[in-house]
Design a protein around this motif. Structure first.
Motif, PDB file in Angstrom:
ATOM      1  N   PHE A 147      52.831  46.435  24.962  1.00 24.97           N
ATOM      2  CA  PHE A 147      52.263  45.128  24.631  1.00 24.97           C
ATOM      3  C   PHE A 147      51.534  44.555  25.840  1.00 24.97           C
ATOM      4  N   SER A 148      50.552  43.724  25.564  1.00 19.92           N
ATOM      5  CA  SER A 148      49.908  42.943  26.619  1.00 19.92           C
ATOM      6  C   SER A 148      49.841  41.493  26.157  1.00 19.92           C
ATOM      7  N   ARG A 149      49.702  40.587  27.107  1.00 18.00           N
ATOM      8  CA  ARG A 149      49.630  39.163  26.789  1.00 18.00           C
ATOM      9  C   ARG A 149      48.281  38.853  26.175  1.00 18.00           C
ATOM     10  N   SER A 150      48.299  38.063  25.118  1.00 20.64           N
ATOM     11  CA  SER A 150      47.063  37.639  24.460  1.00 20.64           C
ATOM     12  C   SER A 150      46.867  36.160  24.735  1.00 20.64           C
ATOM     13  N   PHE A 151      45.749  35.830  25.399  1.00 13.89           N
ATOM     14  CA  PHE A 151      45.514  34.444  25.789  1.00 13.89           C
ATOM     15  C   PHE A 151      44.582  33.755  24.794  1.00 13.89           C
ATOM     16  N   SER A 152      44.872  32.506  24.527  1.00 10.16           N
ATOM     17  CA  SER A 152      44.055  31.697  23.621  1.00 10.16           C
ATOM     18  C   SER A 152      43.357  30.608  24.421  1.00 10.16           C
ATOM     19  N   PHE A 153      42.037  30.503  24.264  1.00 10.14           N
ATOM     20  CA  PHE A 153      41.300  29.447  24.958  1.00 10.14           C
ATOM     21  C   PHE A 153      41.687  28.069  24.413  1.00 10.14           C
ATOM     22  N   GLU A 154      42.047  28.010  23.124  1.00 11.50           N
ATOM     23  CA  GLU A 154      42.431  26.726  22.529  1.00 11.50           C
ATOM     24  C   GLU A 154      43.770  26.243  23.065  1.00 11.50           C
ATOM     25  N   ASP A 155      44.696  27.205  23.300  1.00 14.28           N
ATOM     26  CA  ASP A 155      46.027  26.837  23.774  1.00 14.28           C
ATOM     27  C   ASP A 155      46.505  27.884  24.777  1.00 14.28           C
ATOM     28  N   PRO A 156      46.076  27.777  26.054  1.00 10.52           N
ATOM     29  CA  PRO A 156      46.421  28.789  27.070  1.00 10.52           C
ATOM     30  C   PRO A 156      47.926  28.962  27.281  1.00 10.52           C
ATOM     31  N   LYS A 157      48.725  27.944  26.971  1.00  4.29           N
ATOM     32  CA  LYS A 157      50.161  28.026  27.206  1.00  4.29           C
ATOM     33  C   LYS A 157      50.908  28.698  26.048  1.00  4.29           C
ATOM     34  N   ARG A 158      50.202  28.977  24.972  1.00  2.00           N
ATOM     35  CA  ARG A 158      50.854  29.582  23.809  1.00  2.00           C
ATOM     36  C   ARG A 158      51.282  31.006  24.123  1.00  2.00           C
ATOM     37  N   GLU A 159      52.543  31.301  23.810  1.00  2.10           N
ATOM     38  CA  GLU A 159      53.075  32.642  24.057  1.00  2.10           C
ATOM     39  C   GLU A 159      52.674  33.567  22.909  1.00  2.10           C
ATOM     40  N   SER A 160      51.892  34.586  23.211  1.00  2.00           N
ATOM     41  CA  SER A 160      51.512  35.545  22.178  1.00  2.00           C
ATOM     42  C   SER A 160      51.205  36.889  22.824  1.00  2.00           C
ATOM     43  N   TYR A 161      51.454  37.968  22.067  1.00  4.54           N
ATOM     44  CA  TYR A 161      51.289  39.321  22.586  1.00  4.54           C
ATOM     45  C   TYR A 161      50.613  40.189  21.531  1.00  4.54           C
ATOM     46  N   ILE A 162      49.929  41.191  22.002  1.00  3.91           N
ATOM     47  CA  ILE A 162      49.274  42.135  21.117  1.00  3.91           C
ATOM     48  C   ILE A 162      49.714  43.547  21.494  1.00  3.91           C
TER      49      ILE A 162
END
Length: 354
Positions: free
Chosen positions: A165-180
């Motif tokens: 897995f790698s971290r998936s960053f969101s420009f709308e919510d940079p603090k949101r925890e998500s992985y791909i």
């Protein structure tokens, strides 16, 4: 009495500073770690797997003071000012990732197959003082879609090097925890099932697979029909393979006349070993035991050269175990010699016996 407060050295405050310091340090084949007592000092080198405990400086360290985190040593170095340093490639353990933070369907599917003793690769590296490491751990890497798993025990961690897995960053919510998830492999047993391989957990037994030499693919045993064959489909012997006996009488005659170096007893044992199936997982064993690499080497030897001069010595030289088990291969050889598979199966694709 005057108290002299030493001037503290500056600390490394960013990934960039750590990276620059590590690059400027003297790269070493290994370094010594001095963990907090009562742990003994130990050496680490690239490729070693290690455990790290909270050091008391984090927000939740008082609550999670025994929470182990896991990493693989990606590099070691010695700096004249900062001392021994390590570069770490990080992993998640079972239960650390939740389905709701996985963005892609393939990742959620993989998460359902994660085993109790599995480490999930996290495509993220950091740096650390070597003395922060708590201990080394026993782990092996393998590709679950290929013949690649060494012999392990119940304490061995498993790492699928074709998944992570790698971290998936969101420009709308940079603090949101998500992985791909990043998955690179051929699906096993496809298209007869979902094609995923579930590692054993506390509540599930190991899934048993059979390898088809023709298809070069693993198949779930439960999706194969039982075969009436008495031996699996093997490759034809190499054209240059030395002449082999066909019967015990012939084996005895060839041995007596020094045409072969192996004894009749060795030849008889070899006849049984050379037709064992390539299998992953065993009934009655709660962890992922597999002799797949050893059986594969037996098949290769038989295809090219036939029976070796000393079968037990060949097995001893060919057995592949996790590093921490190499000092005592005889225990696993005894298990292997006692293994008697009940049935052969038909490959659901090519109908070869496996």
């Amino acid at each position: 009495m005057q108290v002299v407060i030493p001037i503290s050295r500056p600390i490394l405050r960013s990934a960039r500073e750590w990276s620059e310091v590590f690059a400027a340090a003297d790269q070493k084949p290994s370094v010594l770690c001095h963990p907090i007592a009562p742990m003994s000092s130990f050496m680490v080198k690239p490729g070693d797997y290690v455990a790290i405990l909270p050091d008391g400086s984090g927000r939740d360290d008082a609550i999670n003071y025994q929470l182990e985190m896991y990493a693989r040593i990606a590099g070691v170095a010695k700096h004249p000012h900062w001392g021994n340093l390590v570069k770490l490639h990080w992993f998640f353990s079972h239960g650390e990732l939740r389905e709701d933070v996985i963005e892609n369907a393939l990742g959620r599917e993989y998460l359902e197959t994660v085993g109790e003793k599995e480490l999930i690769s996290f495509h993220h590296d950091t740096y650390m003082f070597a003395d922060r490491l708590h201990s080394t751990i026993s782990a092996v890497t393998f590709d679950d879609s290929k013949v690649s798993l060494p012999i392990v025990d119940k304490d061995t961690w498993l790492v699928r090097d074709n998944k992570g897995f790698s971290r998936s960053f969101s420009f709308e919510d940079p603090k949101r925890e998500s992985y791909i998830a990043h998955i690179n492999n051929d699906r096993i047993c496809h298209p007869f099932c979902e094609g995923v391989y579930k590692l054993p957990t506390r509540n599930s037994a190991p899934v048993i697979l059979r390898w088809c030499l023709s298809c070069k693919k693993w198949y779930h045993q439960e999706h194969c029909q039982v075969s009436n064959a008495i031996e699996p489909t093997l490759l034809k012997p190499d054209a240059n393979r030395p002449t082999q006996p066909e019967t015990m009488e012939e084996a005895q005659e060839m041995y007596d006349t020094k045409k072969v170096k192996f004894t009749p007893a060795d030849w008889e044992l070899w006849q049984r070993l050379s037709i064992l199936p390539i299998q992953r997982g065993h009934t009655g064993v709660t962890y992922l035991l597999s002799f797949e690499l050893l059986v594969s080497k037996i098949r290769s030897q038989d295809h090219q050269f036939g029976c070796p001069p000393d079968v037990q010595d060949f097995l001893l030289q060919s057995i592949v175990t996790a590093n921490h088990l190499k000092a005592n291969p005889h225990e696993f050889l005894a298990m292997f010699n006692a293994w008697r598979p009940q049935d052969l199966y038909e490959c659901p694709v090519c109908q070869k016996d496996i």
